[in-house]
Design a protein around this motif. Structure first.
Motif, short mmCIF file in Angstrom:
data_model
loop_
_atom_site.label_atom_id
_atom_site.label_comp_id
_atom_site.label_asym_id
_atom_site.label_seq_id
_atom_site.Cartn_x
_atom_site.Cartn_y
_atom_site.Cartn_z
N GLY A 119 0.85 -0.75 0.10
CA GLY A 119 -0.44 -0.07 0.20
C GLY A 119 0.37 1.49 -0.41
N ALA A 120 0.38 2.83 -0.67
CA ALA A 120 1.00 3.56 -0.82
C ALA A 120 -0.44 4.74 -1.03
CB ALA A 120 2.08 3.16 -1.84
N TYR A 121 0.69 5.88 -0.82
CA TYR A 121 -0.36 7.41 -1.26
C TYR A 121 0.38 7.55 -2.47
CZ TYR A 121 -1.72 8.32 3.09
OH TYR A 121 -1.85 8.31 5.12
N GLU A 122 -0.35 7.67 -3.19
CA GLU A 122 -0.08 7.82 -4.86
C GLU A 122 -0.36 9.00 -5.60
OE1 GLU A 122 1.10 3.05 -5.74
OE2 GLU A 122 -0.79 3.59 -6.53
N GLN A 123 -0.05 9.49 -6.91
CA GLN A 123 -0.38 10.39 -6.81
C GLN A 123 -0.35 10.26 -8.75
OE1 GLN A 123 -2.94 12.32 -6.53
NE2 GLN A 123 -2.89 12.04 -4.74
N PRO A 124 -1.20 10.52 -9.69
CA PRO A 124 -0.76 10.26 -11.37
C PRO A 124 0.51 11.48 -11.76
CG PRO A 124 -2.36 10.05 -11.25
CD PRO A 124 -2.45 10.78 -9.85
N ASP A 125 1.04 11.69 -12.51
CA ASP A 125 2.29 12.12 -13.18
C ASP A 125 1.51 13.09 -13.94
OD1 ASP A 125 2.28 11.24 -15.77
OD2 ASP A 125 4.13 10.38 -15.07
N ALA A 126 2.15 14.32 -14.54
CA ALA A 126 1.67 15.25 -16.26
C ALA A 126 1.08 14.43 -16.63
CB ALA A 126 2.54 15.88 -16.97
N ASP A 127 1.58 13.00 -17.41
CA ASP A 127 0.48 12.33 -18.33
C ASP A 127 -0.43 11.43 -18.02
OD1 ASP A 127 2.62 13.75 -20.22
OD2 ASP A 127 3.83 12.55 -19.75
N GLU A 190 -12.41 6.44 -13.31
CA GLU A 190 -11.25 6.23 -14.58
C GLU A 190 -10.36 5.15 -13.86
OE1 GLU A 190 -8.91 8.51 -17.26
OE2 GLU A 190 -10.33 9.30 -16.52
N ARG A 191 -10.29 4.18 -14.84
CA ARG A 191 -9.15 3.26 -14.29
C ARG A 191 -7.89 3.30 -15.68
NH1 ARG A 191 -13.18 -2.37 -15.20
NH2 ARG A 191 -14.44 -1.05 -13.31
N THR A 192 -6.75 3.13 -15.05
CA THR A 192 -5.23 3.60 -15.56
C THR A 192 -4.39 2.37 -15.05
OG1 THR A 192 -5.81 5.31 -15.60
CG2 THR A 192 -3.74 5.52 -15.87
N PRO A 193 -3.71 1.47 -15.79
CA PRO A 193 -2.69 0.96 -15.18
C PRO A 193 -1.57 2.00 -14.88
CG PRO A 193 -4.29 0.43 -17.80
CD PRO A 193 -3.96 1.50 -17.19
N LYS A 194 -1.07 1.50 -13.55
CA LYS A 194 0.54 2.07 -13.42
C LYS A 194 1.41 1.04 -13.73
CE LYS A 194 -2.65 2.17 -8.81
NZ LYS A 194 -2.17 1.88 -7.54
#
Length: 212
Positions: A119-127, A190-194
């Motif tokens: 588990g982690a705190y995460e934020q998407p980058d500009a892309d 909305e789903r985005t693969p990491k």
């Protein structure tokens, strides 16, 4: 004998059938499922009351996971082992020791790792991509220790990563992310693969090729 000693300390009476030893000895299970995240590192009970603690504040808290099971034992802290933001040990080698203990103690039934993750705190980058390199590193180590146990004779027949997608955590709600796929809970799910999703896909393909 060990269970009888524990029951006596707890002051608990347990119904016993006349032939329970034979029944347990003859009992068979199809498989054993293990949820593996960390070890339980404990010491002797020091007189505290029954208690369980969990960190639901993440990096803003110095609280660590632990428990006191009076009058048997209580959690201890190994200063040589790093911990994550929630106070949980980061010790992937516990995968190997856990599997081998079950393998040796119970004569190698089929073993499935029914939960393992990070588990982690995460934020998407500009892309819009999440570069969860810490998850990739940690899961890679867990899985390698699992495969080492398999090479050493343990009948490991399945691995279930926690989890495919971000979901609700009873400790940190939706803030704490476990998934290989990012879920935007504020934007129609909305789903985005990491980055870890692509890594795990390729890892599965590699092991499939090795197994033939």
């Amino acid at each position: 004998p060990e269970m009888d000693e524990i029951l006596e300390k707890l002051g608990v009476s347990l119904y016993r059938s006349p032939n329970d030893v034979e029944e347990f000895r003859d009992g068979k299970v199809d498989f054993i499922g293990l949820n593996v995240y960390c070890r339980e590192y404990v010491t002797d009970w020091h007189g505290g009351e029954l208690a369980v603690s969990a960190n639901n504040k993440g990096g803003s808290s110095k609280k660590v996971e632990g428990k006191c099971i009076a009058p048997l034992f209580e959690s201890a802290r190994d200063s040589n082992v790093p911990r994550n933001k929630w106070g949980r040990e980061i010790l992937p080698s516990c995968m190997y020791s856990t599997i081998m203990d079950v393998h040796e103690r119970y004569d190698a039934p089929r073993i499935f790792i029914t939960e393992n993750g990070h588990g982690a705190y995460e934020q998407p980058d500009a892309d819009g991509m999440i570069h969860d390199d810490d998850r990739i590193e940690l899961l890679g180590q867990f899985i390698e220790h699992m495969m080492r146990a398999k090479r050493d004779g343990a009948r490991v027949e399945g691995y279930y990563l926690w989890s495919t997608m971000d979901l609700y955590s009873w400790i940190n709600g939706y803030e704490k992310r476990y998934g290989l796929v990012h879920i935007d809970f504020e934007n129609n799910l909305e789903r985005t693969p990491k980055k870890s999703w692509y890594w795990y896909r390729d890892l599965i393909s590699k092991y499939q090729e090795q197994e033939g």
